[in-house]
Write a protein that holds these residues in place. Structure first.
Motif, PDB file in Angstrom:
ATOM      1  N   VAL A  74       3.727  17.571 -16.474  1.00 32.46           N
ATOM      2  CA  VAL A  74       3.291  17.424 -18.013  1.00 32.46           C
ATOM      3  C   VAL A  74       2.282  18.620 -18.273  1.00 32.46           C
ATOM      4  N   ALA A  75       1.427  18.766 -17.223  1.00 30.08           N
ATOM      5  CA  ALA A  75       0.242  19.703 -17.392  1.00 30.08           C
ATOM      6  C   ALA A  75       0.907  21.040 -17.309  1.00 30.08           C
ATOM      7  N   VAL A 119       3.897   1.410  -1.223  1.00 30.39           N
ATOM      8  CA  VAL A 119       4.502   1.519  -2.528  1.00 30.39           C
ATOM      9  C   VAL A 119       3.564   2.166  -3.552  1.00 30.39           C
ATOM     10  N   LEU A 120       2.135   1.566  -3.412  1.00 25.84           N
ATOM     11  CA  LEU A 120       1.308   2.163  -4.132  1.00 25.84           C
ATOM     12  C   LEU A 120       1.147   3.685  -4.025  1.00 25.84           C
ATOM     13  N   ALA A 121       1.019   4.207  -2.796  1.00 22.53           N
ATOM     14  CA  ALA A 121       0.972   5.475  -2.438  1.00 22.53           C
ATOM     15  C   ALA A 121       2.255   6.346  -2.929  1.00 22.53           C
ATOM     16  N   THR A 173       2.283  14.110 -13.768  1.00 14.85           N
ATOM     17  CA  THR A 173       1.191  14.694 -14.450  1.00 14.85           C
ATOM     18  C   THR A 173       1.326  16.212 -13.925  1.00 14.85           C
ATOM     19  N   ARG A 174       1.583  16.722 -12.764  1.00 11.48           N
ATOM     20  CA  ARG A 174       1.512  18.055 -12.650  1.00 11.48           C
ATOM     21  C   ARG A 174       2.637  18.889 -13.598  1.00 11.48           C
ATOM     22  N   ALA A 212       3.140   9.706  -9.803  1.00 11.83           N
ATOM     23  CA  ALA A 212       2.199   9.842 -10.976  1.00 11.83           C
ATOM     24  C   ALA A 212       1.709  11.619 -10.864  1.00 11.83           C
ATOM     25  N   PHE A 213       1.317  11.985  -9.325  1.00 18.61           N
ATOM     26  CA  PHE A 213       0.786  13.159  -9.441  1.00 18.61           C
ATOM     27  C   PHE A 213       2.058  14.287  -9.731  1.00 18.61           C
ATOM     28  N   VAL A 251       1.660   6.728  -6.716  1.00 25.97           N
ATOM     29  CA  VAL A 251       0.623   7.888  -6.832  1.00 25.97           C
ATOM     30  C   VAL A 251       1.075   9.079  -6.689  1.00 25.97           C
ATOM     31  N   LEU A 287       0.787  -1.245   0.081  1.00 26.53           N
ATOM     32  CA  LEU A 287       0.194  -0.022   0.097  1.00 26.53           C
ATOM     33  C   LEU A 287       0.769   1.229  -0.011  1.00 26.53           C
ATOM     34  N   ASP A 337       3.751  22.059 -18.657  1.00 23.04           N
ATOM     35  CA  ASP A 337       4.184  21.966 -19.826  1.00 23.04           C
ATOM     36  C   ASP A 337       3.416  22.202 -21.092  1.00 23.04           C
ATOM     37  N   ASP A 338       2.122  21.491 -20.954  1.00 27.24           N
ATOM     38  CA  ASP A 338       1.065  21.599 -21.686  1.00 27.24           C
ATOM     39  C   ASP A 338       0.685  23.154 -21.645  1.00 27.24           C
TER      40      ASP A 338
END
Lengths: 396, 565
Positions: free
Chosen positions: A55-56, A40-42, A52-53, A48-49, A45, A38, A58-59
């Motif tokens: 990438v966003a 590791v999953l956190a 994504t931030r 990933a956050f 996450v 759990l 840059d976008d």
């Protein structure tokens, strides 16, 4: 909870495919493994956050660049008169960069300019709702409403734009906006409101000739020649040859009945046009045709009065044929009277009060002719009327 | 207390419950991030492939080339990621205990970016649902949760992804309950809400909280306008039918093509889309820019009518040729255009005051969504959340209801289930779902007489006689192709046709039930069958798991009582 089969390790019954006995025997290991996964999953996450931030962000930068490209393309299309293409480009710019209100403002203005008033109004109202402190949307709405004839609504938007937040370096723009409002008010003959705005603007303007002239012109249009003359004079102190200030000052002096001053102003105008020439001529005729001017000789006074009466008689004679017979006779009699009076004036010794009476007669005859036969009127006719008005002479 | 006793089980369940709650939050966040990343990737792909103002050659070549690449990858690498993703998610939830291989969300992400970014007229929300559900399934299995919990996390992941994709937390929860689970009273409501909220919080922290579309505050201008909106609802229902029927018909046509064409079908669709885009570039991709224009009254009547029609055609072609993408956004697009066009007509013709065409465009979006997706509650809340305009909700509900009723009347099977049926997958409906009580699996017998299709009629007849059944199934247990009655076999033998292949007599339209069908359904269908009712798998309607005959029913009637757990 019925068991389904047996555990191969300990032979206990299985529950949902798992052996509770083995699991509970090794609680710690089981617990740690689950928690570890759990965690590791956190971590995944969180990673990933962050990804994504990034990438966003840059976008977002890319979108802004794209929006700028579309905006520049829109400007180019507008310059070349391609309105529909400009609108498409502006819509794309606004969609690509929603944070920037300039694109939507430009879109609203272009929609208004292309006659798509409903769309423009909706967009600008939405923009105004988002940014009530921003004057531009209110200004765009004001111009739109003024164009479609909703003057009261336009006035309210102008006032809202003026009441919005302005930076100190935007003082000139704000002043221009106020002058636009004044023009709107003057066009609707709302002189009192226009004057209020003029007083507001004139209280704090720089000495720049262009600004002083603009304000002076509006004071003149609002029927305040004295204030107008003050601003024109200020402008001319900075730029003695400024054409619009000279003409404005001449108009203001004319309105004040100060024809000599008006004549001085127009004489300084280089390359006078027809209107300026007429103004100059009228000012000359007034100053050189008034028999009651101080410090002129008796002969000159009589000559001027003679000229006035002769001109008034001639005008009546010219007007009479176009009138009904009873009026004709009256006009002819008045013309003969004026001619007789002129002859009497030519004789030496006419007293000053006779001069005044004669001028009064000439004025009244000119006014009557003006009412019956408005055109053509010669510069001398206009001058005689101005002289009479200036002298406070009576109406027919 | 001995190991494995009741308190250990309770402890285990309590631990799983806590783990499930924590996982719901993490899954919601992860699914939301995946949806955001998916959306960003599509936009970037669109820019890379097309640039700002593509040439005609590029406009044609990009969807064709991406279709070609997608077709090969969809066959060789990612076979389970064609189409929307919502039907597959439902199948995983109802039929496969929530088991979605990890390759599926990865493949859906990549293929969705390729296909939608490559210009196909498809939506990204359906794929987001499958990506979110797939991530949830993978995470749950990695954490060794029980199969029931793995299954339960699928709609949680789906809700999280949809919430972020549309920025609609409420609609996402409703969609998970209404469409994925099919039960508005599901006990998973708490988990889906948690996931949806977590997803939207994260999504808004990255992208801001702007609604998907900026619209003026439309409202009902005059009560008589409800008549106009009702007309919009009727029109929406008709258009929904047109879309669904076209989609299913063209898909069936593509499925009938030779199997070697499967890898090239996306390219065929891509070439067709490329040609369409040369004439009507507005139907490229998702099309939110033009929905925004329709909502703000920025399109003329002729343009909206054209775009509605072309979008239907383009979406049908893109989807049916096997590309990866959804139908949510196209539904909204078609609805906005159709609604806007009707709004303009109403503006011009109505004798009473009417709202702006943009209001009708907004209602039109919900109308088409309700008629096509067949999720009326979701459609109402979705339109409200993506526009943040509550004033128009009454007309929206009226129009949605009419569209839903019309669509349901003439297309009884919802589109997602119809698409699954074309693939041989039968989902349980709400009326046939029964967690307790007797079901077909409790009645069926395993001894089912089969005759191979090439077997002579005489052989099939003999088998039937041996089994004592009134009919014989033609095919194999894994692939039933039909059924033939003993009477018919006997007549054929009598007529001298004993050496003919039995498949010539087989009736391919076989009345059947599924293992979870309740007994009343079994009895109802038994009356229509040939004396032998096959029990087939839901995940493959040609795989026979058993059969029910009169004997089984008689036995059931004699022993019937409360079903033991």
């Amino acid at each position: 909870m019925a068991p389904h089969s047996s555990c191969p390790t300990c032979g206990s019954a299985l529950f949902a495919g798992r052996c509770l006995a083995c699991d509970t025997k090794h609680w710690a290991r089981f617990l740690h493994r689950e928690l570890l996964r759990l965690l590791v999953l956190a971590v995944i996450v969180v990673a990933a956050f962050l990804t994504t931030r990034a990438v966003a962000a840059d976008d977002e930068r890319l979108r802004r660049r794209q929006a700028l490209v579309w905006f520049e393309l829109a400007q180019q299309n507008l310059d070349e008169g391609r309105i529909d293409e400009a609108l498409t480009a502006l819509r794309r710019a606004a969609l690509k960069d929603r944070e920037n209100p300039e694109y939507r403002l430009a879109l609203g203005r272009t929609l208004a300019a292309s006659g798509r008033d409903d769309q423009a109004r909706r967009l600008l109202l939405a923009l105004r709702e988002e940014r009530p402190e921003d004057a531009e949307a209110a200004l765009a709405l004001a111009r739109l409403e003024a164009r479609v004839g909703s003057a009261d609504t336009a006035r309210r938007y102008y006032e809202a734009a003026l009441a919005a937040l302005w930076r100190p370096e935007q003082a000139a723009r704000r002043r221009e906006l106020r002058l636009e409002l004044i023009d709107l008010l003057l066009s609707r003959d709302e002189r009192a409101r226009a004057l209020a705005q003029l007083l507001e603007v004139s209280a704090n303007i720089p000495g720049e000739p262009a600004v002083q002239t603009a304000v002076g012109q509006r004071f003149l249009d609002a029927g305040e020649p004295r204030r107008a003359l003050g601003h024109f004079s200020t402008a001319l102190r900075e730029d003695a040859r400024r054409r619009d200030a000279l003409v404005g000052a001449a108009d203001a002096a004319f309105a004040l009945g100060n024809f000599a001053e008006a004549r001085r102003y127009v004489s300084r105008v280089e390359d006078p046009d027809v209107r300026v020439a007429e103004l100059a001529e009228t000012a000359r005729l007034v100053t050189e045709g008034d028999p009651l001017t101080a410090r002129i000789g008796a002969a000159e006074r009589r000559r001027r009065l003679d000229a006035a009466l002769t001109r008034a008689a001639a005008r009546l004679e010219a007007c009479a044929p176009s009138q009904p017979s009873d009026v004709q006779a009256d006009l002819t009699a008045a013309a003969i009277d004026a001619t007789t009076r002129a002859a009497a004036v030519r004789r030496r010794g006419a007293p000053l009060d006779a001069i005044e009476d004669g001028l009064d007669l000439a004025y009244r005859l000119e006014r009557r002719a003006e009412m019956l036969c408005p055109s053509p009127d010669m510069p001398l006719d206009r001058a005689l009327i101005l002289i009479g008005q200036r002298r406070g002479l009576g109406e027919p | 207390m001995t190991a494995g006793g009741p308190s250990d089980v309770r402890d285990l369940q309590a631990r799983e419950n806590r783990l499930f709650l924590a996982l719901s939050i993490l899954i919601g966040v992860l699914a939301g991030l995946a949806a955001v990343l998916f959306s960003l990737a599509i936009d970037r792909a669109d820019y890379l492939f097309f640039g700002l103002a593509p040439s005609p050659l590029r406009t044609f070549l990009v969807p064709t080339a991406t279709g070609l690449v997608a077709g090969i990858l969809l066959v060789r690498v990612f076979p389970g990621v064609r189409g929307s993703g919502v039907p597959q998610t439902k199948a995983a939830f109802h039929l496969h205990s929530g088991d979605i291989p990890a390759r599926v969300p990865i493949g859906k992400f990549l293929m969705g970016v390729l296909c939608i970014g490559g210009g196909h007229s498809m939506g990204r929300e359906g794929p987001s649902v499958q990506i979110g559900a797939g991530l949830a399934s993978a995470a749950a299995r990695w954490l060794r949760l029980s199969p029931a919990r793995v299954r339960e996390l699928v709609p949680v992941g789906a809700a999280g992804a949809l919430a972020a994709a549309f920025n609609t937390p409420i609609a996402a929860v409703l969609f998970a309950l209404e469409e994925i689970i099919g039960d508005m009273n599901a006990r998973l409501i708490g988990s889906t809400v948690v996931a949806s909220v977590a997803s939207v919080v994260v999504q808004r922290s990255i992208l801001g909280d702007e609604p998907l579309f900026r619209v003026p505050a439309y409202e009902l201008v005059h009560p008589a306008e409800l008549i106009a909106y009702a007309a919009l609802g009727v029109a929406g229902g008709v258009i929904s039918l047109l879309f669904c029927k076209s989609l299913l018909a063209l898909r069936r046509a593509f499925q009938r093509l030779p199997s070697w064409t499967v890898a090239f079908q996306p390219a065929i669709g891509g070439a067709a889309i490329g040609l369409v885009l040369l004439a009507v570039p507005e139907v490229k991709g998702v099309g939110y820019e033009y929905i925004d224009q329709a909502l703000n009254g920025g399109l003329v009547l002729q343009a909206m009518l054209l775009l509605a029609g072309v979008k239907i055609a383009a979406t049908v072609v893109s989807y049916c040729s096997g590309n990866a993408g959804g139908i949510f956004a196209p539904s909204l697009f078609i609805g906005a255009m159709a609604g806007g066009a009707i709004g303009m007509a109403v503006n011009g013709l109505a004798p009473f005051p009417t709202g702006e065409p943009g209001a009708y465009a907004m209602v039109g979006m919900g109308t088409l969504f309700a008629g096509i997706i067949r999720a009326p509650m979701t459609s109402v809340f979705m339109i409200f959340e993506i526009t943040q305009d509550y004033q128009i909700i009454v007309p929206l509900m009226v129009a949605n209801l009419l569209s839903f009723v019309i669509s349901q009347r003439y297309q009884p099977v919802p589109i997602y289930e119809a698409l699954l049926r074309q693939d041989g997958i039968h989902l349980p409906s709400a009326s046939t779902r029964t967690p307790e009580g007797w079901a077909a699996r409790d009645l069926m017998a395993g001894d089912v007489p089969f005759a191979a299709p090439e077997d002579p009629i005489l052989v099939a007849h003999a088998r039937g006689l041996t089994s004592g059944r009134p009919a014989v199934l033609v095919g194999t247990p894994d692939r039933m192709i039909g059924i033939v009655t003993m009477d018919r076999l006997a007549a054929a033998v009598e007529a001298g046709r004993r050496d003919e292949a039995v498949h010539a007599l087989a009736d391919t339209d076989v009345v059947h039930v599924h293992p979870d069908h309740p007994v009343d359904v079994v009895l109802e269908r038994f009356a229509d069958c040939a004396g032998l009712l096959p029990v087939v798998s839901r995940s493959d309607a040609r795989r026979v798991e058993g059969a029910i005959g009169l004997d089984e029913i008689t036995r059931f009637a004699s022993r019937r009582g409360p079903r033991r757990a």
